[in-house]
Design an enzyme around this catalytic site. Structure first.
Site, PDB file in Angstrom:
ATOM      1  N   GLY A  11       0.832  -1.198   0.000  1.00 22.87           N
ATOM      2  CA  GLY A  11       0.000   0.000   0.000  1.00 22.87           C
ATOM      3  C   GLY A  11       0.868   1.250   0.000  1.00 22.87           C
ATOM      4  CG  ASN A  63      -5.512  -8.908  -4.707  1.00 20.60           C
ATOM      5  OD1 ASN A  63      -5.483  -8.610  -3.512  1.00 20.60           O
ATOM      6  ND2 ASN A  63      -6.604  -9.378  -5.290  1.00 20.60           N
ATOM      7  CB  VAL A  64      -1.738  -7.615  -0.231  1.00 19.53           C
ATOM      8  CG1 VAL A  64      -0.834  -6.493  -0.729  1.00 19.53           C
ATOM      9  CG2 VAL A  64      -3.051  -7.050   0.295  1.00 19.53           C
ATOM     10  CB  SER A 142      -6.662   0.723  12.962  1.00 20.73           C
ATOM     11  OG  SER A 142      -7.605   1.734  13.272  1.00 20.73           O
ATOM     12  CE1 TYR A 155      -9.145  -0.269   8.164  1.00 20.69           C
ATOM     13  CE2 TYR A 155      -9.591   0.615  10.351  1.00 20.69           C
ATOM     14  CZ  TYR A 155      -8.783   0.539   9.229  1.00 20.69           C
ATOM     15  OH  TYR A 155      -7.607   1.257   9.193  1.00 20.69           O
ATOM     16  CB  ALA A 157     -13.041  -8.119  12.725  1.00 18.86           C
ATOM     17  CE  LYS A 159      -6.005  -1.868   9.327  1.00 19.43           C
ATOM     18  NZ  LYS A 159      -4.709  -1.999   8.608  1.00 19.43           N
ATOM     19  CB  ILE A 188      -3.688   9.198   9.751  1.00 19.29           C
ATOM     20  CG1 ILE A 188      -3.262   8.429  11.020  1.00 19.29           C
ATOM     21  CG2 ILE A 188      -2.490   9.794   9.026  1.00 19.29           C
ATOM     22  CD1 ILE A 188      -2.535   9.252  12.048  1.00 19.29           C
TER      23      ILE A 188
END
Length: 244
Positions: A11, A63-64, A142, A155, A157, A159, A188
């Site tokens: 990213g 694509n990770v 996060s 999100y 879950a 992180k 951020i």
């Protein structure tokens, strides 16, 4: 300080990832910018690393979430840039929605990118770190993974999973001299959060330091962890005190 090592930044084409790539380049690391969509932005980051700091830098589309694609990308990076010693798992997406209405594909996509993507890169770089007797892994989590956030069950879950992954990997690889830590940003100022944070006084007032963070704030924490030889399994919040 990091000369002789290649740093993979997933990213890495914009926002936090771009700031991390530039920061590590300023410390002497060669940079592999892994991106999903915008080749021009990724190349811009590479060009900045090369022109301002004289390091080698190259962009890789991947694509990770795809295990085999990550395996091929890591092999290409090693072939092109040499000694891979640093991994920054920053790639992430959001698909926000209330849990009662969240669609399964939106949950799966976030878990696959944010959590499985981190696993994929750790899985395919760990053998390089072990053979090289050196490795620094920093995962971007996060504060949502620490305290939860309404409308972000997927999100949060993912992180939270990154935090668990970080601690497990830290324990596994510590005997090999390899560290694994995480940074947990709060709000951020990036393209991903701009619509939420711009002009939102309620958000700013909830941050004890009274401002939204910058990508450079996160990059500085990453740089610290990359150079810390005796810290592993740690989660550093970069949130202006929001999750105190």
């Amino acid at each position: 300080m990091l000369k002789g090592h290649t740093a993979i930044v997933t990213g890495g084409s914009r926002g936090i990832g771009a700031a991390i790539a530039v920061k590590l380049a300023s410390m002497g690391a060669d940079i592999a910018v892994v991106y999903a969509g915008n080749e021009n932005l990724a190349q811009d980051v590479c060009d900045k690393c090369i022109s301002e700091y004289g390091v080698n830098a190259k962009a890789y589309k991947c694509n990770v979430a795809e295990y085999d694609s990550v395996k091929e990308t890591v092999a290409a990076i090693k072939n092109d840039l040499g000694n891979v010693g640093i991994l920054i798992n920053n790639a992430g997406i959001t698909r926000d929605g209330l849990i009662a209405m969240m669609k399964e594909p939106d949950f799966d996509a976030v878990i696959d990118t944010n959590l499985k993507g981190a696993f994929n890169f750790i899985r395919h770089t760990s053998s390089l770190f072990i053979r090289g007797k050196y490795g620094r892994i920093v995962n971007i989590s996060s504060v949502s993974g620490m305290i939860g956030n309404p409308g972000q069950a997927n999100y949060s879950a993912s992180k939270a999973g990154v935090i668990g992954l970080t601690k497990a990997v830290a324990r596994e690889l510590a005997p090999k001299g390899i560290t694994c830590n995480a940074v947990a940003p709060g709000f951020i100022g990036t393209d991903m959060t701009r619509e939420i944070t711009e002009g939102n006084e309620a958000i700013v007032s909830a941050i004890p330091l009274g401002r939204v963070g910058t990508p450079e704030d996160v990059a500085n924490a990453v740089a610290f962890l990359v150079t810390a030889d005796y810290i592993t399994g740690e989660i550093i919040r970069v949130d202006g005190g929001m999750a105190i």
